[in-house]
Design an enzyme around this catalytic site. Structure first.
Site, PDB file in Angstrom:
ATOM      1  CE  LYS A 186      -4.215  -2.240   1.552  1.00 31.18           C
ATOM      2  NZ  LYS A 186      -3.908  -3.593   1.974  1.00 31.18           N
TER       3      LYS A 186
HETATM    4  C1  LIG Z   1      -4.548  -4.662   1.252  1.00 30.10           C
HETATM    5  C2  LIG Z   1      -3.688  -5.868   1.402  1.00 30.10           C
HETATM    6  C3  LIG Z   1      -4.125  -7.016   0.564  1.00 30.10           C
HETATM    7  C4  LIG Z   1      -5.519  -7.023  -0.157  1.00 30.10           C
HETATM    8  O1  LIG Z   1      -5.398  -6.143  -1.086  1.00 30.10           O
HETATM    9  P1  LIG Z   1      -6.805  -5.467  -1.978  1.00 30.10           P
HETATM   10  O2  LIG Z   1      -6.307  -4.375  -2.817  1.00 30.10           O
HETATM   11  O3  LIG Z   1      -7.741  -5.153  -0.995  1.00 30.10           O
HETATM   12  O4  LIG Z   1      -7.089  -6.828  -2.722  1.00 30.10           O
HETATM   13  C5  LIG Z   1      -3.179  -8.320   0.556  1.00 30.10           C
HETATM   14  N1  LIG Z   1      -2.352  -8.218   1.151  1.00 30.10           N
HETATM   15  C6  LIG Z   1      -1.870  -7.327   2.020  1.00 30.10           C
HETATM   16  C7  LIG Z   1      -0.416  -7.381   2.922  1.00 30.10           C
HETATM   17  C8  LIG Z   1      -2.597  -5.995   1.961  1.00 30.10           C
HETATM   18  O5  LIG Z   1      -2.094  -4.984   3.043  1.00 30.10           O
END
Ligand SMILES: *Cc1c(COP(=O)(O)O)cnc(C)c1O
Length: 469
Positions: free
Chosen positions: A113
């Protein structure tokens, strides 16, 4: 210029700048480009061997026309990714003759993210300075989004951030990554309730037109289009590194809100050849079930060792739905209304078949995930630790790849040290935090505890000192 429309068809045509600041459309839909901008083959070939910021600027430029020129994007991307702890920013690690790991956890908060949020914060800053405005960013988190957003926004002018997390229901590493940021423009709220309560409060406050306008609320969750577009860049970057223009590469993506894997679809729609996109879910498998049956039906959320994927309603799925229904916003609005009444709907067979031609799906339960983490740890002589989200992806990738020798890239979405208990349970090894976070458990924390009521949160925000402009 690229314009944006809402998946529910009633928000008119919007500029990139409006989409950046609004997050959600006023009709409750999500923004999408009116037409997909294309990166030509020549343009993609020219990116072969380019560094990560150059690739990101080139992928984003067609989406930000009228707001940011490519040179401006490049300046922001250079800054955004300078702090990543790997010179390649998003390195590929080869696991076997046809399987690669795309390591997306070298950002400040150890999950993918950071890629979008580091860039988004800089876009906010530039646009707000130009307009002479301020914003309050309000969001709910089950862990990773909150810390990545706080790390990106802390100390920036013209904005403050208020993040709600469910008290006692995020891991200690995740909580401390948020609550030890003591910048004046950061407020952490521990809500006495679940993640769903936090999300309901945020939705209620966004739906309150008076509060929304008075505070100039902005969103940083993956309903914000910019997060998706920014993530499309690493699909292009990884594919080019593997010769993906001649021999299309597939991707297996641990999925919760359908944001990250949808970004892979965006890369495909803008011209990247893609072999396959695999949606890997944990026991919260609404997307895998939809791809198998054509019925989209929410269950109850089951807590797992991959908490960032413990989601039963995948917001970004609405973006795919819009495409499956040929851009008919009324039809999307109708299905979403039915979904909120009945918690399910079924697509006609030809629409479902179209979804299956774009995505494959699979789910891994807790045992399969732990087994995959253990297998890759043992199989690499102890040199590879997968975090539990990546473990879900590994389990599904191994099951679905069959005898195919086409290159497959598994997205490693978090650093194993972010989820040390699950990794230790699977392998017997406790992963250590990287140097910049080594003293995390000794840092002072600051947060306020509030009841799960929108009015309590609204009061809290109204009492914060005004955002300096
Ligand atoms: C947010 C997240 C996901 C899922 O991603 P999406 O965009 O919601 O599908 C998977 N792994 C980790 C470590 C995350 O922080």
């Amino acid at each position: 210029m690229t314009f944006y429309v809402s998946t529910r068809g009633r928000a008119g045509r919007r500029s990139f700048e409006e989409v950046l600041l609004a997050g959600l459309a006023e009709d409750g839909g999500l923004f999408l480009p009116e037409h997909w901008p294309r990166l030509s083959g020549a343009r993609l070939r020219a990116l072969d061997g380019a560094d990560y910021p150059t690739t990101a600027a080139a992928v984003l430029a067609p989406f930000t026309e009228g707001c940011f020129a490519e040179a401006e994007l490049l300046a922001m991307a250079r800054e955004a990714y300078a702090g990543f702890a790997h010179p390649a920013v998003a390195p590929l690690r080869q696991l076997d003759p046809s399987l690669w790991l795309l390591e997306l956890f070298f950002g400040p908060t150890l999950a993918f993210k950071d890629f979008a949020l580091q860039l988004l914060a800089r876009m906010f800053e530039r646009v707000l300075a130009r307009r002479g405005e301020t914003i309050t960013i309000l969001g709910a988190t089950s862990g990773d989004t909150g810390s990545a957003a706080i790390a990106a926004i802390a100390g920036r002018a013209r904005m403050r951030i208020v993040i709600l997390h469910p008290a006692g229901r995020v891991s200690e590493v995740q909580r401390r990554q948020m609550t030890t940021v003591l910048a004046d423009n950061v407020a952490n709220l521990a809500i006495e309730g679940t993640f769903d309560d936090c999300q309901d409060i945020v939705k209620a406050l966004f739906n309150d037109p008076v509060f929304r306008a008075e505070q100039r609320l902005a969103a940083i969750n993956s309903i914000n289009w910019v997060r998706i577009a920014a993530q499309a860049a690493y699909y292009v970057y990884a594919a080019l590194r593997l010769g993906g223009l001649e021999r299309p590469v597939g991707f297996c993506v641990p999925t919760g809100n359908f944001g990250d894997v949808y970004a892979g679809h965006v890369a495909r729609r803008t011209g990247l050849p893609v072999d396959r996109l695999i949606v890997a879910t944990n026991a919260n498998d609404i997307l895998a079930r939809f791809l198998a049956s054509g019925t989209y039906e929410a269950g109850t959320v089951r807590p797992t060792s991959s908490p960032s994927m413990d989601i039963q309603v995948a917001s970004n799925f609405e973006r795919l739905l819009f495409e499956l229904l040929d851009g008919d916003g009324e039809a999307v609005a109708g299905l979403m209304a039915r979904f909120s009444r009945e918690r399910r709907f079924t697509l006609p067979p030809e629409r479902h078949a179209r979804a299956r031609s774009l995505f494959e799906g699979g789910a891994a339960d807790e045992a399969a995930t732990a087994a995959a983490i253990a297998r890759w740890h043992a199989g690499t002589g102890g040199s590879l630790l997968l975090d539990p989200h990546t473990g879900v992806g590994a389990a599904v990738a191994e099951r679905l790849r069959g005898g195919s020798r086409a290159p497959l890239v598994l997205l490693a979405t978090a650093h194993p040290a972010k989820f040390p208990e699950a990794v230790e349970a699977a392998t017997g090894v406790r992963p250590a935090l990287p140097a910049h976070l080594a003293d995390l458990f000794g840092r002072p924390e600051r947060f306020s505890v509030l009841p799960a009521q929108p009015a309590a949160v609204a009061d809290f925000v109204r009492r914060l000192p005004p955002v300096p402009s």
